[in-house]
Write a protein that holds these residues in place. Structure first.
Motif, PDB file in Angstrom:
ATOM      1  N   TYR A  37       9.940  -8.955 -10.553  1.00 23.25           N
ATOM      2  CA  TYR A  37       8.984  -8.658 -11.645  1.00 23.25           C
ATOM      3  C   TYR A  37       7.721  -9.237 -11.294  1.00 23.25           C
ATOM      4  N   ARG A  38       6.427  -8.971 -12.100  1.00 24.63           N
ATOM      5  CA  ARG A  38       5.199  -9.860 -11.851  1.00 24.63           C
ATOM      6  C   ARG A  38       4.599  -9.720 -13.187  1.00 24.63           C
ATOM      7  N   GLN A  39       3.700 -10.502 -13.188  1.00 25.61           N
ATOM      8  CA  GLN A  39       2.827 -10.961 -14.614  1.00 25.61           C
ATOM      9  C   GLN A  39       1.630 -11.362 -13.938  1.00 25.61           C
ATOM     10  N   ALA A  40       0.618 -10.493 -14.135  1.00 24.38           N
ATOM     11  CA  ALA A  40      -0.930 -10.752 -14.062  1.00 24.38           C
ATOM     12  C   ALA A  40      -1.625 -11.322 -15.293  1.00 24.38           C
ATOM     13  N   GLY A  42      -3.011 -12.149 -18.705  1.00 23.74           N
ATOM     14  CA  GLY A  42      -3.632 -11.046 -19.839  1.00 23.74           C
ATOM     15  C   GLY A  42      -2.636  -9.817 -19.624  1.00 23.74           C
ATOM     16  N   ASN A  43      -1.747  -9.635 -18.650  1.00 25.17           N
ATOM     17  CA  ASN A  43      -0.649  -8.637 -18.637  1.00 25.17           C
ATOM     18  C   ASN A  43       0.725  -8.974 -19.232  1.00 25.17           C
ATOM     19  N   GLN A  44       1.511  -8.058 -19.582  1.00 24.18           N
ATOM     20  CA  GLN A  44       2.664  -8.320 -19.827  1.00 24.18           C
ATOM     21  C   GLN A  44       3.598  -8.345 -18.533  1.00 24.18           C
ATOM     22  N   ARG A  45       4.903  -8.935 -18.389  1.00 28.47           N
ATOM     23  CA  ARG A  45       5.595  -9.032 -17.355  1.00 28.47           C
ATOM     24  C   ARG A  45       6.145  -7.549 -16.834  1.00 28.47           C
ATOM     25  N   GLU A  46       5.999  -7.007 -15.810  1.00 25.80           N
ATOM     26  CA  GLU A  46       6.466  -5.617 -15.478  1.00 25.80           C
ATOM     27  C   GLU A  46       7.558  -5.626 -14.266  1.00 25.80           C
ATOM     28  N   LEU A  47       8.318  -4.715 -14.176  1.00 23.01           N
ATOM     29  CA  LEU A  47       9.212  -4.441 -13.351  1.00 23.01           C
ATOM     30  C   LEU A  47       8.477  -4.033 -12.031  1.00 23.01           C
ATOM     31  N   VAL A  48       8.774  -4.631 -10.714  1.00 20.64           N
ATOM     32  CA  VAL A  48       8.304  -4.188  -9.632  1.00 20.64           C
ATOM     33  C   VAL A  48       9.272  -3.199  -8.894  1.00 20.64           C
ATOM     34  N   VAL A  92       1.891 -13.179 -10.662  1.00 19.08           N
ATOM     35  CA  VAL A  92       3.026 -14.277 -10.502  1.00 19.08           C
ATOM     36  C   VAL A  92       4.115 -13.306 -10.368  1.00 19.08           C
ATOM     37  N   TYR A  93       4.974 -13.517  -9.264  1.00 19.40           N
ATOM     38  CA  TYR A  93       6.153 -12.692  -9.085  1.00 19.40           C
ATOM     39  C   TYR A  93       7.307 -13.310  -9.205  1.00 19.40           C
ATOM     40  N   TYR A  94       8.096 -12.938 -10.152  1.00 20.06           N
ATOM     41  CA  TYR A  94       9.537 -13.347 -10.491  1.00 20.06           C
ATOM     42  C   TYR A  94      10.690 -12.820 -10.137  1.00 20.06           C
ATOM     43  N   CYS A  95      11.605 -13.511  -9.770  1.00 17.51           N
ATOM     44  CA  CYS A  95      13.014 -12.888  -9.225  1.00 17.51           C
ATOM     45  C   CYS A  95      13.845 -12.978 -10.506  1.00 17.51           C
ATOM     46  N   ASN A  96      14.754 -12.033 -10.420  1.00 13.23           N
ATOM     47  CA  ASN A  96      15.811 -11.666 -11.850  1.00 13.23           C
ATOM     48  C   ASN A  96      17.106 -11.354 -11.153  1.00 13.23           C
ATOM     49  N   GLY A  97      18.048 -12.059 -11.837  1.00 12.10           N
ATOM     50  CA  GLY A  97      19.439 -11.657 -11.348  1.00 12.10           C
ATOM     51  C   GLY A  97      20.506 -11.706 -12.592  1.00 12.10           C
ATOM     52  N   HIS A  98      21.420 -10.503 -12.653  1.00  9.09           N
ATOM     53  CA  HIS A  98      22.479 -10.665 -13.199  1.00  9.09           C
ATOM     54  C   HIS A  98      23.799 -11.067 -12.804  1.00  9.09           C
ATOM     55  N   ILE A  99      24.169 -12.146 -13.263  1.00  9.94           N
ATOM     56  CA  ILE A  99      25.066 -13.137 -12.616  1.00  9.94           C
ATOM     57  C   ILE A  99      26.524 -12.889 -13.212  1.00  9.94           C
ATOM     58  N   GLN A 114      11.426 -19.238 -11.398  1.00 11.46           N
ATOM     59  CA  GLN A 114      10.159 -20.164 -11.657  1.00 11.46           C
ATOM     60  C   GLN A 114       9.014 -19.400 -11.427  1.00 11.46           C
ATOM     61  N   GLY A 115       9.086 -18.529 -10.622  1.00 11.06           N
ATOM     62  CA  GLY A 115       7.812 -17.744  -9.967  1.00 11.06           C
ATOM     63  C   GLY A 115       7.173 -18.027  -9.027  1.00 11.06           C
TER      64      GLY A 115
END
Length: 122
Positions: A37-40, A42-48, A92-99, A114-115
């Motif tokens: 995901y990324r968040q610029a 002023g923007n919401q976090r979005e799926l990349v 800022v690019y964030y990693c996400n995982g379902h564990i 942490q981004g």
């Protein structure tokens, strides 16, 4: 405690490339879907981009044809290869995982990294 740690961000000129990595550590049984995901500002976090454990992928329209997500299940790592970068990719690019914490668990634990900052200059 399960952690996702990103690396590979930085400053690049428009048209350039970067490769992000995200490695999982800690005690768990397996990692199911993973994503970036990324968040610029002023923007919401979005799926990349996202990828299942079996390798099926999906991408945001804005990055199709430029970004590639992949994973190495043996290393519990997910990657994002970013080519033809544009200033609008700055975020800022964030990693996400379902564990799955233990075998047979019915619920998944969602974990975020942490981004890592990606800045694309024009």
């Amino acid at each position: 405690q399960v952690q996702l740690v990103e690396s590979g961000g930085g400053l690049v000129q428009a048209g350039g490339s970067l490769r992000l990595s995200c490695a999982a550590s800690g005690s768990f049984f397996s990692i199911n879907a993973m994503g970036w995901y990324r968040q610029a500002p002023g923007n919401q976090r979005e799926l990349v981009a996202a990828i299942t454990r079996g390798g099926s992928t999906n991408y945001a329209d804005s990055v199709k044809g430029r970004f590639t997500i992949s994973r190495d299940n043996a290393k519990n790592t997910v990657y994002l290869q970013m080519n033809s970068l544009k200033p609008v990719d700055t975020a800022v690019y964030y990693c996400n995982g379902h564990i799955t914490l233990v075998a047979g668990a019915r619920s998944l634990l969602e974990v975020w990294g942490q981004g890592t900052l990606v800045t694309v200059s024009s």
